[in-house]
Scaffold this motif. Sequence first.
Motif, PDB file in Angstrom:
ATOM      1  N   ASP A 116      36.498  33.410  43.712  1.00 55.85           N
ATOM      2  CA  ASP A 116      35.944  32.143  43.226  1.00 55.85           C
ATOM      3  C   ASP A 116      34.424  32.115  43.252  1.00 55.85           C
ATOM      4  OD1 ASP A 116      38.022  30.324  42.428  1.00 55.85           O
ATOM      5  OD2 ASP A 116      38.757  30.447  44.480  1.00 55.85           O
ATOM      6  N   SER A 117      33.834  32.547  44.366  1.00 54.30           N
ATOM      7  CA  SER A 117      32.371  32.430  44.487  1.00 54.30           C
ATOM      8  C   SER A 117      31.674  33.258  43.421  1.00 54.30           C
ATOM      9  CB  SER A 117      31.906  32.883  45.872  1.00 54.30           C
ATOM     10  OG  SER A 117      32.482  32.077  46.846  1.00 54.30           O
ATOM     11  N   ALA A 118      32.101  34.511  43.246  1.00 53.39           N
ATOM     12  CA  ALA A 118      31.458  35.396  42.262  1.00 53.39           C
ATOM     13  C   ALA A 118      31.560  34.797  40.856  1.00 53.39           C
ATOM     14  CB  ALA A 118      32.102  36.779  42.319  1.00 53.39           C
ATOM     15  N   VAL A 119      32.748  34.339  40.499  1.00 52.44           N
ATOM     16  CA  VAL A 119      32.966  33.778  39.159  1.00 52.44           C
ATOM     17  C   VAL A 119      32.165  32.486  38.987  1.00 52.44           C
ATOM     18  CG1 VAL A 119      34.724  32.792  37.621  1.00 52.44           C
ATOM     19  CG2 VAL A 119      35.233  34.869  38.928  1.00 52.44           C
ATOM     20  N   ASP A 120      32.182  31.639  40.014  1.00 52.01           N
ATOM     21  CA  ASP A 120      31.455  30.365  39.923  1.00 52.01           C
ATOM     22  C   ASP A 120      29.958  30.593  39.748  1.00 52.01           C
ATOM     23  OD1 ASP A 120      33.833  29.090  40.199  1.00 52.01           O
ATOM     24  OD2 ASP A 120      33.471  28.298  42.217  1.00 52.01           O
ATOM     25  N   GLN A 150      41.655  42.551  37.568  1.00 51.72           N
ATOM     26  CA  GLN A 150      41.901  41.112  37.570  1.00 51.72           C
ATOM     27  C   GLN A 150      40.923  40.403  38.504  1.00 51.72           C
ATOM     28  OE1 GLN A 150      44.184  39.940  35.514  1.00 51.72           O
ATOM     29  NE2 GLN A 150      44.743  42.034  34.965  1.00 51.72           N
ATOM     30  N   PHE A 151      40.445  39.247  38.057  1.00 52.82           N
ATOM     31  CA  PHE A 151      39.623  38.415  38.929  1.00 52.82           C
ATOM     32  C   PHE A 151      40.537  37.476  39.726  1.00 52.82           C
ATOM     33  CE2 PHE A 151      36.516  39.913  35.970  1.00 52.82           C
ATOM     34  CZ  PHE A 151      35.369  40.045  36.737  1.00 52.82           C
ATOM     35  N   GLY A 152      40.082  37.109  40.908  1.00 49.86           N
ATOM     36  CA  GLY A 152      40.918  36.263  41.764  1.00 49.86           C
ATOM     37  C   GLY A 152      40.513  34.800  41.753  1.00 49.86           C
ATOM     38  N   GLY A 153      39.566  34.429  40.938  1.00 52.20           N
ATOM     39  CA  GLY A 153      39.079  33.045  40.947  1.00 52.20           C
ATOM     40  C   GLY A 153      39.988  32.107  40.175  1.00 52.20           C
ATOM     41  N   HIS A 154      39.529  30.866  40.030  1.00 53.11           N
ATOM     42  CA  HIS A 154      40.266  29.835  39.295  1.00 53.11           C
ATOM     43  C   HIS A 154      40.365  30.249  37.826  1.00 53.11           C
ATOM     44  CE1 HIS A 154      41.312  25.858  37.837  1.00 53.11           C
ATOM     45  NE2 HIS A 154      41.498  25.491  39.089  1.00 53.11           N
ATOM     46  N   GLU A 155      41.585  30.168  37.264  1.00 57.90           N
ATOM     47  CA  GLU A 155      41.843  30.683  35.904  1.00 57.90           C
ATOM     48  C   GLU A 155      40.888  30.102  34.849  1.00 57.90           C
ATOM     49  OE1 GLU A 155      46.045  30.551  35.156  1.00 57.90           O
ATOM     50  OE2 GLU A 155      45.655  30.812  33.010  1.00 57.90           O
ATOM     51  N   LYS A 156      40.683  28.781  34.925  1.00 56.06           N
ATOM     52  CA  LYS A 156      39.826  28.126  33.923  1.00 56.06           C
ATOM     53  C   LYS A 156      38.395  28.695  33.984  1.00 56.06           C
ATOM     54  CE  LYS A 156      38.100  23.570  32.887  1.00 56.06           C
ATOM     55  NZ  LYS A 156      37.641  22.466  33.684  1.00 56.06           N
ATOM     56  N   ASN A 157      37.919  28.940  35.188  1.00 55.53           N
ATOM     57  CA  ASN A 157      36.553  29.449  35.342  1.00 55.53           C
ATOM     58  C   ASN A 157      36.438  30.909  34.895  1.00 55.53           C
ATOM     59  OD1 ASN A 157      35.881  26.980  36.337  1.00 55.53           O
ATOM     60  ND2 ASN A 157      36.166  27.571  38.483  1.00 55.53           N
ATOM     61  N   VAL A 162      25.936  39.246  46.277  1.00 48.73           N
ATOM     62  CA  VAL A 162      27.188  39.848  46.753  1.00 48.73           C
ATOM     63  C   VAL A 162      28.116  38.748  47.269  1.00 48.73           C
ATOM     64  CG1 VAL A 162      28.212  41.443  48.431  1.00 48.73           C
ATOM     65  CG2 VAL A 162      26.050  42.029  47.308  1.00 48.73           C
ATOM     66  N   ASN A 163      29.295  38.636  46.660  1.00 49.66           N
ATOM     67  CA  ASN A 163      30.315  37.665  47.108  1.00 49.66           C
ATOM     68  C   ASN A 163      31.601  38.440  47.392  1.00 49.66           C
ATOM     69  OD1 ASN A 163      28.959  35.496  44.669  1.00 49.66           O
ATOM     70  ND2 ASN A 163      28.833  35.133  46.853  1.00 49.66           N
ATOM     71  N   HIS A 164      31.650  39.053  48.561  1.00 46.86           N
ATOM     72  CA  HIS A 164      32.808  39.876  48.934  1.00 46.86           C
ATOM     73  C   HIS A 164      33.711  39.155  49.932  1.00 46.86           C
ATOM     74  CE1 HIS A 164      30.893  43.979  47.658  1.00 46.86           C
ATOM     75  NE2 HIS A 164      31.017  43.130  46.672  1.00 46.86           N
ATOM     76  N   GLY A 165      33.607  37.853  50.024  1.00 49.88           N
ATOM     77  CA  GLY A 165      34.483  37.085  50.909  1.00 49.88           C
ATOM     78  C   GLY A 165      33.997  37.087  52.345  1.00 49.88           C
ATOM     79  N   LEU A 166      34.927  36.696  53.232  1.00 50.77           N
ATOM     80  CA  LEU A 166      34.566  36.519  54.640  1.00 50.77           C
ATOM     81  C   LEU A 166      35.353  37.488  55.515  1.00 50.77           C
ATOM     82  CD1 LEU A 166      34.748  32.629  54.542  1.00 50.77           C
ATOM     83  CD2 LEU A 166      32.659  33.957  54.753  1.00 50.77           C
ATOM     84  N   LYS A 167      34.736  37.871  56.626  1.00 47.42           N
ATOM     85  CA  LYS A 167      35.422  38.740  57.593  1.00 47.42           C
ATOM     86  C   LYS A 167      35.741  37.919  58.823  1.00 47.42           C
ATOM     87  CE  LYS A 167      34.093  43.518  57.096  1.00 47.42           C
ATOM     88  NZ  LYS A 167      33.178  44.563  57.553  1.00 47.42           N
ATOM     89  N   SER A 168      36.975  38.073  59.296  1.00 44.00           N
ATOM     90  CA  SER A 168      37.379  37.293  60.459  1.00 44.00           C
ATOM     91  C   SER A 168      37.326  38.161  61.723  1.00 44.00           C
ATOM     92  CB  SER A 168      38.807  36.809  60.206  1.00 44.00           C
ATOM     93  OG  SER A 168      39.560  36.836  61.363  1.00 44.00           O
ATOM     94  N   ASP A 169      36.912  37.532  62.834  1.00 47.29           N
ATOM     95  CA  ASP A 169      36.884  38.266  64.101  1.00 47.29           C
ATOM     96  C   ASP A 169      37.370  37.347  65.226  1.00 47.29           C
ATOM     97  OD1 ASP A 169      36.398  39.899  66.231  1.00 47.29           O
ATOM     98  OD2 ASP A 169      34.210  39.791  66.117  1.00 47.29           O
ATOM     99  N   PHE A 170      38.498  37.703  65.832  1.00 43.20           N
ATOM    100  CA  PHE A 170      39.022  36.893  66.936  1.00 43.20           C
ATOM    101  C   PHE A 170      38.486  37.351  68.286  1.00 43.20           C
ATOM    102  CE2 PHE A 170      42.253  36.023  63.673  1.00 43.20           C
ATOM    103  CZ  PHE A 170      42.190  34.639  63.696  1.00 43.20           C
ATOM    104  N   GLY A 171      37.785  38.485  68.298  1.00 42.09           N
ATOM    105  CA  GLY A 171      37.169  38.974  69.535  1.00 42.09           C
ATOM    106  C   GLY A 171      38.204  39.159  70.633  1.00 42.09           C
ATOM    107  N   PRO A 172      37.827  38.841  71.885  1.00 46.09           N
ATOM    108  CA  PRO A 172      38.707  39.090  73.038  1.00 46.09           C
ATOM    109  C   PRO A 172      39.997  38.272  73.026  1.00 46.09           C
ATOM    110  CG  PRO A 172      36.470  38.567  73.745  1.00 46.09           C
ATOM    111  CD  PRO A 172      36.533  38.285  72.289  1.00 46.09           C
TER     112      PRO A 172
END
Length: 263
Positions: free
Chosen positions: A81-85, A105-112, A163-173
């Motif tokens: 979404d971010s890259a397409v927007d 294929q792009f993963g953003g909103h179809e209309k956009n 660069v809009n490559h999404g977010l990385k999650s980290d739960f740590g300990p």
Amino acid sequence: MLGQQITRQERQADGTYILTSSTGERHWTRTVILAIGYGILQMAKLEIEGADRYEVTNLHYTVQELEPFRGKHVLISGGGDSAVDWANELEGVAASITIVHRREQFGGHEKNITRMKASSVEVRVPYSVSQLHSKSGETIDQVTISHVESGETEQFAVDAVIVNHGLKSDFGPLREWGLDMGDWCANVSERLETNLPGIFAAGDFVDYSSKVRLIAGTFTDAVLALNSAKLYIDPDAPKAAYVSSHNDRFKEKNKALGVTDEH
Ligand SMILES: Cc1cc2nc3c(=O)[nH]c(=O)nc-3n(C[C@H](O)[C@H](O)[C@H](O)COP(=O)(O)OP(=O)(O)OC[C@H]3O[C@@H](n4cnc5c(N)ncnc54)[C@H](O)[C@@H]3O)c2cc1C
């Protein structure tokens, strides 16, 4: 307590918990509600050695304003979404926009996506950014993109890279707490209980069959988790949350305030 990451839990013989935070502070509690989303989120960075040196000049992970891109040749890397927007928002502002995505294929909103493809935005798929070039050593002036399957490369001039490559999650300990967890979430009962006694969870961090991953779903989780925590401490408490107008304590308070319940 703000500005603290809870890192450790120790269950005591009496069933209470001591939580320790990254600042070293300790918190004593009988119950815990984990509402930690996807953990500590960070922007996924461009995985090219030395790329971070351009973050102060013309390599962007967020767009604060459109004006700095006016008249510039902009490359956007990403396909969500971010890259397409941003490609759509910058069209007509930037001199040219090239969007590079590693999948067809792009993963953003179809209309956009449809709007972007019908515009002057140059779409390069399946490609990824493989090299950044700089004559000055300070700003990126050329990029190399590589075809994901054939490896064939192309090099062209740019003024800015987004660069809009999404977010990385980290739960740590938290991963070592012994929670029944998948890659992203904790498995909980319909009463928002985790597998650890006295530890409940709510929001994006939880998974159950009817989970709604929206703010509205998070609010419902919070009520359920709170109610379960209350019942854990006080098993004689009402089994479900109920509206305040049915609560005798509010009736007394309203009387004291001179509010009548005539309606
Ligand atoms: C890009 C995006 C767009 C979205 N758009 C919408 C939308 O338009 N409408 C909608 O309804 N929903 C939307 N959502 C979903 C919505 O944002 C979530 O459902 C909601 O924010 C979940 O709330 P939460 O409190 O569970 O988690 P979060 O809001 O993620 O909050 C979790 C907090 O816990 C903190 N934390 C993590 N680990 C620790 C730790 N160990 N110690 C202390 N703190 C910690 C985090 O830093 C964070 O502040 C969107 C989500 C995303 C990612």
